[in-house]
Design an enzyme around this catalytic site. Structure first.
Site, PDB file in Angstrom:
ATOM      1  N   GLU A   1      26.488  16.824 -39.747  1.00 35.95           N
ATOM      2  CA  GLU A   1      27.452  18.107 -39.191  1.00 35.95           C
ATOM      3  C   GLU A   1      28.832  17.620 -39.547  1.00 35.95           C
ATOM      4  O   GLU A   1      29.723  18.703 -39.667  1.00 35.95           O
ATOM      5  CB  GLU A   1      27.136  17.956 -37.679  1.00 35.95           C
ATOM      6  CG  GLU A   1      25.706  18.315 -37.142  1.00 35.95           C
ATOM      7  CD  GLU A   1      25.306  18.310 -35.696  1.00 35.95           C
ATOM      8  OE1 GLU A   1      24.297  18.769 -35.283  1.00 35.95           O
ATOM      9  OE2 GLU A   1      26.326  18.042 -35.000  1.00 35.95           O
TER      10      GLU A   1
ATOM     11  N   LYS B   1      32.628  25.822 -28.210  1.00 30.80           N
ATOM     12  CA  LYS B   1      31.810  27.131 -28.791  1.00 30.80           C
ATOM     13  C   LYS B   1      32.475  28.355 -28.473  1.00 30.80           C
ATOM     14  O   LYS B   1      33.374  28.156 -27.472  1.00 30.80           O
ATOM     15  CB  LYS B   1      30.458  27.047 -28.161  1.00 30.80           C
ATOM     16  CG  LYS B   1      29.604  25.848 -28.725  1.00 30.80           C
ATOM     17  CD  LYS B   1      28.064  25.856 -28.055  1.00 30.80           C
ATOM     18  CE  LYS B   1      27.159  25.029 -28.665  1.00 30.80           C
ATOM     19  NZ  LYS B   1      25.704  25.167 -28.260  1.00 30.80           N
TER      20      LYS B   1
ATOM     21  N   HIS C   1      28.924  21.581 -28.153  1.00 29.58           N
ATOM     22  CA  HIS C   1      27.868  20.849 -28.848  1.00 29.58           C
ATOM     23  C   HIS C   1      28.076  19.529 -29.235  1.00 29.58           C
ATOM     24  O   HIS C   1      29.449  19.278 -29.564  1.00 29.58           O
ATOM     25  CB  HIS C   1      27.525  21.798 -30.033  1.00 29.58           C
ATOM     26  CG  HIS C   1      26.677  20.877 -31.103  1.00 29.58           C
ATOM     27  ND1 HIS C   1      25.229  21.146 -30.965  1.00 29.58           N
ATOM     28  CD2 HIS C   1      27.123  20.327 -32.077  1.00 29.58           C
ATOM     29  CE1 HIS C   1      24.755  20.483 -32.078  1.00 29.58           C
ATOM     30  NE2 HIS C   1      26.068  19.645 -32.758  1.00 29.58           N
TER      31      HIS C   1
ATOM     32  N   TYR D   1      22.550  25.077 -37.812  1.00 27.94           N
ATOM     33  CA  TYR D   1      21.571  24.820 -36.862  1.00 27.94           C
ATOM     34  C   TYR D   1      20.155  25.028 -37.606  1.00 27.94           C
ATOM     35  O   TYR D   1      19.210  25.436 -36.876  1.00 27.94           O
ATOM     36  CB  TYR D   1      21.662  25.776 -35.846  1.00 27.94           C
ATOM     37  CG  TYR D   1      22.606  25.493 -34.649  1.00 27.94           C
ATOM     38  CD1 TYR D   1      22.541  24.501 -33.860  1.00 27.94           C
ATOM     39  CD2 TYR D   1      23.564  26.367 -34.396  1.00 27.94           C
ATOM     40  CE1 TYR D   1      23.429  24.130 -32.868  1.00 27.94           C
ATOM     41  CE2 TYR D   1      24.686  26.013 -33.298  1.00 27.94           C
ATOM     42  CZ  TYR D   1      24.197  24.761 -32.593  1.00 27.94           C
ATOM     43  OH  TYR D   1      25.240  24.427 -31.620  1.00 27.94           O
TER      44      TYR D   1
ATOM     45  N   ARG E   1      27.704  13.103 -25.498  1.00 28.17           N
ATOM     46  CA  ARG E   1      26.703  13.666 -24.832  1.00 28.17           C
ATOM     47  C   ARG E   1      26.677  13.511 -23.482  1.00 28.17           C
ATOM     48  O   ARG E   1      26.094  14.412 -22.605  1.00 28.17           O
ATOM     49  CB  ARG E   1      25.359  13.414 -25.546  1.00 28.17           C
ATOM     50  CG  ARG E   1      25.129  14.004 -27.065  1.00 28.17           C
ATOM     51  CD  ARG E   1      23.660  13.339 -27.478  1.00 28.17           C
ATOM     52  NE  ARG E   1      22.733  14.158 -27.224  1.00 28.17           N
ATOM     53  CZ  ARG E   1      22.350  15.544 -27.562  1.00 28.17           C
ATOM     54  NH1 ARG E   1      22.907  15.864 -28.407  1.00 28.17           N
ATOM     55  NH2 ARG E   1      21.460  15.960 -27.057  1.00 28.17           N
TER      56      ARG E   1
ATOM     57  N   ASN F   1      26.677  27.585 -23.904  1.00 23.34           N
ATOM     58  CA  ASN F   1      26.801  26.304 -23.021  1.00 23.34           C
ATOM     59  C   ASN F   1      28.073  25.369 -23.424  1.00 23.34           C
ATOM     60  O   ASN F   1      28.142  24.438 -23.376  1.00 23.34           O
ATOM     61  CB  ASN F   1      25.766  25.422 -23.160  1.00 23.34           C
ATOM     62  CG  ASN F   1      25.274  24.975 -24.536  1.00 23.34           C
ATOM     63  OD1 ASN F   1      26.017  25.303 -25.481  1.00 23.34           O
ATOM     64  ND2 ASN F   1      24.191  24.074 -24.595  1.00 23.34           N
TER      65      ASN F   1
HETATM   66  P1  CMP Z   1      23.309  22.667 -28.783  1.00 19.43           P
HETATM   67  O1  CMP Z   1      23.518  21.331 -28.206  1.00 19.43           O
HETATM   68  O2  CMP Z   1      24.493  23.271 -29.617  1.00 19.43           O
HETATM   69  O3  CMP Z   1      21.917  22.648 -29.543  1.00 19.43           O
HETATM   70  C1  CMP Z   1      21.078  23.894 -29.829  1.00 19.43           C
HETATM   71  C2  CMP Z   1      21.548  25.026 -29.160  1.00 19.43           C
HETATM   72  O4  CMP Z   1      20.909  26.103 -29.018  1.00 19.43           O
HETATM   73  C3  CMP Z   1      22.092  24.726 -27.740  1.00 19.43           C
HETATM   74  O5  CMP Z   1      23.028  23.753 -27.435  1.00 19.43           O
HETATM   75  C4  CMP Z   1      22.072  25.983 -26.964  1.00 19.43           C
HETATM   76  O6  CMP Z   1      23.387  26.653 -27.250  1.00 19.43           O
HETATM   77  C5  CMP Z   1      20.972  26.822 -27.783  1.00 19.43           C
HETATM   78  N1  CMP Z   1      19.867  27.121 -26.904  1.00 19.43           N
HETATM   79  C6  CMP Z   1      19.343  28.523 -26.611  1.00 19.43           C
HETATM   80  N2  CMP Z   1      18.518  28.493 -26.100  1.00 19.43           N
HETATM   81  C7  CMP Z   1      17.979  27.239 -25.811  1.00 19.43           C
HETATM   82  C8  CMP Z   1      16.792  26.577 -25.398  1.00 19.43           C
HETATM   83  N3  CMP Z   1      15.956  27.218 -24.783  1.00 19.43           N
HETATM   84  N4  CMP Z   1      16.757  25.158 -25.587  1.00 19.43           N
HETATM   85  C9  CMP Z   1      17.734  24.284 -26.433  1.00 19.43           C
HETATM   86  N5  CMP Z   1      18.860  24.924 -26.709  1.00 19.43           N
HETATM   87  C10 CMP Z   1      19.046  26.378 -26.840  1.00 19.43           C
END
Ligand code: CMP
Length: 138
Positions: A127, A10, A116, A50, A86, A113
């Site tokens: 995806e 990311k 993904h 998303y 994961r 984070n």
């Molecule tokens: P990702 O695994 O890419 O899937 C959805 C993304 O939303 C997640 O990682 C985070 O980057 C973002 N995100 C932000 N806030 C939240 C939350 N409260 N719960 C889950 N995903 C979140």
């Protein structure tokens, strides 16, 4: 059975020059990189990716973040690749991520984070197709 998953390094991780270290971990763990490119998404493109999260309170912030700078998208292949990737990433929220996972080491917050990964075979198919035409998957 060999499986493919979509991974994203990311914008927060690309900006901090962590892509090389993350790709090294991917290879060290035995994944084969089937495709890889650098993208700078528009907010609309991030929203399309998303779309399942459209109704979530964090959607607008997430799409802004994902379009804030370049990201690197990859197709990873391995036995049980979806689960394996994961596991290597760790929990979405780095506060809950296990030691040794990418998010424990590199994530700044639940949103920023670092990485993904697809969460199911159907999601992986969507995806992967979002970023790579079949002809590029060699
Ligand atoms: P990702 O695994 O890419 O899937 C959805 C993304 O939303 C997640 O990682 C985070 O980057 C973002 N995100 C932000 N806030 C939240 C939350 N409260 N719960 C889950 N995903 C979140």
């Amino acid at each position: 059975m060999s499986q493919r998953t979509l991974a994203i390094i990311k914008p927060d991780a690309v900006e901090r020059k962590l892509a090389g270290r993350i790709i090294q971990r991917i290879e060290d763990e035995g994944f084969t990189i089937r495709a890889m490119r650098r993208v700078h998404l528009t907010e609309q493109q991030a929203g399309g990716f998303y779309a399942v999260h459209r109704e979530r309170p964090f959607f607008a912030s997430l799409t802004q973040f994902m379009s804030s700078g370049p990201a690197i998208v990859l197709v990873l292949e391995a036995e049980d690749a979806i689960k394996k990737w994961r596991t290597l990433m760790g929990a979405t929220n780095p506060a809950n991520a296990d030691a040794g996972t990418l998010r424990k080491e590199f994530a700044e917050s639940i949103e920023r984070n670092a990485t993904h990964g697809s969460d199911a075979p159907e999601t992986a198919a969507f995806e992967i197709g979002y970023f790579f035409p079949g002809v590029d998957l060699i």
